[in-house]
Scaffold this motif. Structure first.
Motif, short mmCIF file in Angstrom:
data_model
loop_
_atom_site.label_atom_id
_atom_site.label_comp_id
_atom_site.label_asym_id
_atom_site.label_seq_id
_atom_site.Cartn_x
_atom_site.Cartn_y
_atom_site.Cartn_z
N HIS A 114 -9.87 -4.41 3.30
CA HIS A 114 -10.06 -4.94 4.73
C HIS A 114 -8.62 -4.91 5.55
N ALA A 115 -7.52 -5.40 4.70
CA ALA A 115 -6.16 -5.15 5.45
C ALA A 115 -5.83 -3.80 5.63
N LEU A 116 -6.24 -2.76 4.87
CA LEU A 116 -6.02 -1.39 5.08
C LEU A 116 -6.81 -0.82 6.43
N GLN A 117 -8.04 -1.53 6.62
CA GLN A 117 -8.76 -0.87 7.71
C GLN A 117 -8.28 -1.56 8.93
N LEU A 150 0.79 -1.31 0.10
CA LEU A 150 -0.11 -0.09 0.05
C LEU A 150 1.01 1.35 -0.02
N LEU A 151 2.07 1.15 0.82
CA LEU A 151 2.83 2.34 0.82
C LEU A 151 3.72 2.59 -0.45
N ARG A 152 4.02 1.59 -1.13
CA ARG A 152 4.59 1.52 -2.19
C ARG A 152 3.75 2.15 -3.46
N ASP A 153 2.54 1.62 -3.53
CA ASP A 153 1.73 1.82 -4.61
C ASP A 153 0.89 3.30 -4.39
N GLY A 154 0.42 3.33 -3.04
CA GLY A 154 -0.45 4.44 -2.96
C GLY A 154 -1.75 4.12 -3.34
N SER A 155 -2.16 2.93 -3.66
CA SER A 155 -3.39 2.81 -4.24
C SER A 155 -3.82 1.23 -3.65
N VAL A 156 -5.30 1.06 -3.21
CA VAL A 156 -5.73 -0.22 -2.89
C VAL A 156 -5.76 -1.02 -4.10
N SER A 157 -6.24 -0.62 -5.22
CA SER A 157 -6.24 -1.54 -6.28
C SER A 157 -4.79 -1.92 -6.89
N ASP A 203 -3.73 5.36 12.59
CA ASP A 203 -3.54 6.45 11.28
C ASP A 203 -4.15 6.08 10.17
N PRO A 204 -4.83 7.02 9.44
CA PRO A 204 -5.52 6.70 8.33
C PRO A 204 -4.54 6.19 7.04
N LEU A 205 -3.48 6.39 7.29
CA LEU A 205 -2.47 5.97 6.18
C LEU A 205 -2.66 6.55 4.88
N LEU A 206 -3.79 5.92 4.19
CA LEU A 206 -4.12 6.51 2.87
C LEU A 206 -5.33 7.54 2.90
N VAL A 207 -5.40 8.66 2.37
CA VAL A 207 -6.54 9.43 2.39
C VAL A 207 -6.83 9.78 0.99
N ASN A 266 -7.79 12.31 -1.92
CA ASN A 266 -7.71 13.70 -2.37
C ASN A 266 -8.03 13.98 -3.85
N GLY A 267 -9.36 14.37 -4.11
CA GLY A 267 -10.04 14.11 -5.10
C GLY A 267 -10.03 12.78 -5.68
N ALA A 268 -9.53 12.75 -7.11
CA ALA A 268 -9.51 11.24 -7.52
C ALA A 268 -8.42 10.43 -7.36
N ARG A 269 -7.56 10.90 -6.34
CA ARG A 269 -6.23 10.15 -5.83
C ARG A 269 -6.14 9.95 -4.34
N MET A 270 -5.36 8.89 -4.15
CA MET A 270 -5.12 8.51 -2.65
C MET A 270 -3.84 8.93 -2.55
N GLU A 271 -3.74 9.61 -1.17
CA GLU A 271 -2.29 10.22 -0.84
C GLU A 271 -1.81 9.59 0.61
N LEU A 272 -0.65 9.28 0.86
CA LEU A 272 -0.20 8.76 1.86
C LEU A 272 -0.23 9.75 3.21
N THR A 273 -0.52 9.47 4.30
CA THR A 273 -0.46 10.41 5.51
C THR A 273 1.14 10.63 5.77
N PRO A 274 1.44 11.80 6.37
CA PRO A 274 2.79 11.87 6.96
C PRO A 274 3.27 10.82 7.82
N ARG A 275 2.43 10.23 8.65
CA ARG A 275 2.68 8.94 9.21
C ARG A 275 3.21 7.72 8.29
N ALA A 276 2.19 7.43 7.25
CA ALA A 276 2.67 6.52 6.09
C ALA A 276 3.89 6.77 5.65
#
Length: 305
Positions: free
Chosen positions: A39-42, A17-24, A50-54, A56-66
Motif C-alpha cells: 500500500h505504501a508503494l502504491q 524499497l529502494l535499498r532492497d528492491g523487493s516489497v517482501s 513513477d512506478p518505481l519498482l517493476v 521483470n520475470g521473477a524479479r522486481m527492478e528499480l526504474t531509472p527514476r527510482a
C-alpha cells in the motif's frame, strides 16, 4: 508537491524499497506486513508519478527514476535523523566560544581554576566574561548571547538554576587599621566609614538592604561598582568593606587585609549558576557546566587553585 500532505513514513518506506528492491524484504526491514508495504508503494507511485519498482520475470527492478532517488533520499533521511541527535562535544578539538556573565568576585574566585581546567582539556575553547547585570536590565537580546550566569540568587527568565557554592559576609579592613577587632562591636561598626558596592542593575548595596531591615544604617563614604575595587580602596585607607568572606581570604595576603566578623550576621549567601533552558541538552553547555560545578565544589573544600 504539497509538503504539508507528505508523510515522512512514506520516505522511510521508499528508502527501504529502494535499498532492497523487493516489497517482501522491505516489509521485513520496516517491521510491516507485506500488504501495508504494498500500500505504501502504491501511495509513493501516485505521489512521485513513477512506478518505481517493476516486475521483470521473477524479479522486481528499480526504474531509472527510482535509481536516481536512492542516493539523495538516503542523504536527506540522514540529515533528518541528525536533527534529533545531539552533536557530540569534542573538548580537545573544539574551537567553541562561550560567553559568561558574572560579578568580579566570581571572576576572582572561580575563573583561575576554571581556566586551568579549560586550558588542559580544551586548549582551543575561548571564554568571554561580561560584567554582571541585574534581571531588570537582562534584556532578551542580551540573554540569547549568554551561556552561563553566576549570581547570588536572582532569577533570570529562561534560565535554570543550580547551587554553585556558599559564602558569608564579613568586614575587610587593612592590616593595622586603628579600629581593628573593635569593629566586631556594634558601636565601632556604626562609627566606621564604609565602602558600598552597587553593581549595575542594583539600586543599592545588598548589605544595606539587609541592614535596613534590621533598623541599621551604616555610614557610606564611598560607592564603587565592584568588590575588587572596594577591597583595593580598603587596603589603602581606613574605610571598611562589608563583602563576601571568601573574597577577602583570596586577596588578604596580596592586599594585606584582615577579616573581621561583623556585629550583625547576615547569614549564608548562596552563589548559583544559571544556564539557558534552550541549552539544557547541549553537550558543550553540559561540559562547561560540569567544570563550573566542579570548580565550585573545590572552592568550598579549599581545593581550588
Amino acid at each position: 508537491m504539497n509538503l504539508n500532505s507528505l508523510d515522512l513514513n512514506l520516505l522511510v518506506a521508499l528508502d527501504a524499497l529502494l535499498r532492497d528492491g523487493s516489497v517482501s524484504r522491505a516489509a521485513m526491514r520496516l517491521s510491516l506486513s507485506q500488504p501495508a508495504t504494498s500500500h505504501a508503494l502504491q501511495r509513493l507511485r501516485d505521489l512521485i508519478g513513477d512506478p518505481l519498482l517493476v516486475r521483470n520475470g521473477a524479479r522486481m527492478e528499480l526504474t531509472p527514476r527510482a535509481q536516481a532517488l536512492r542516493s539523495p533520499l538516503a542523504q536527506a533521511l540522514d540529515q533528518v535523523r541528525t536533527l534529533f541527535v545531539s552533536d557530540d562535544f569534542d573538548a580537545a578539538r573544539s574551537e567553541r566560544h562561550f560567553r559568561l556573565m558574572m560579578p568580579d568576585l566570581a571572576v576572582e574566585l572561580l575563573m583561575p581554576s576554571l581556566m586551568e581546567k579549560v586550558t588542559r582539556l580544551a586548549p582551543n575553547v575561548t571564554i568571554d566574561v561580561v560584567p554582571w547585570r541585574g534581571p531588570a536590565i537582562f534584556a532578551p537580546e542580551f540573554a540569547r548571547t549568554i551561556d552561563l550566569v553566576i549570581s547570588i540568587g536572582d532569577s533570570f527568565k529562561g534560565f535554570h538554576r543550580q547551587r554553585l557554592y556558599t559564602d558569608s559576609d564579613a568586614l575587610a579592613v587593612r592590616r593595622g587599621h586603628p579600629a581593628g577587632a573593635k569593629l566586631k562591636k556594634r558601636e565601632a561598626f556604626l562609627a566606621a566609614r564604609h565602602v558600598a558596592v552597587i553593581i549595575r542593575g542594583q539600586n543599592e548595596d545588598l548589605i544595606d538592604t539587609w541592614l535596613r531591615g534590621k533598623g541599621v544604617e551604616r555610614r557610606i563614604a564611598l560607592v564603587v561598582p565592584g568588590y575588587i575595587e572596594a577591597l583595593h580602596v580598603t587596603a589603602r585607607t581606613d574605610l571598611v568593606a562589608f563583602v563576601p568572606r571568601r573574597l577577602i581570604s583570596a586577596l588578604s595576603k596580596q592586599l594585606s587585609l584582615v577579616t573581621v566578623t561583623p556585629p550583625l550576621d547576615p547569614g549564608i549567601d548562596e552563589q548559583h549558576m544559571f544556564y539557558p533552558t534552550r541549552a539544557q541538552m547541549d553537550p558543550g553547555s553540559i561540559w562547561l557546566r560540569k567544570l563550573m560545578l566542579e570548580t565550585g565544589r573545590e572552592l568550598e573544600t579549599g581545593k581550588a587553585t
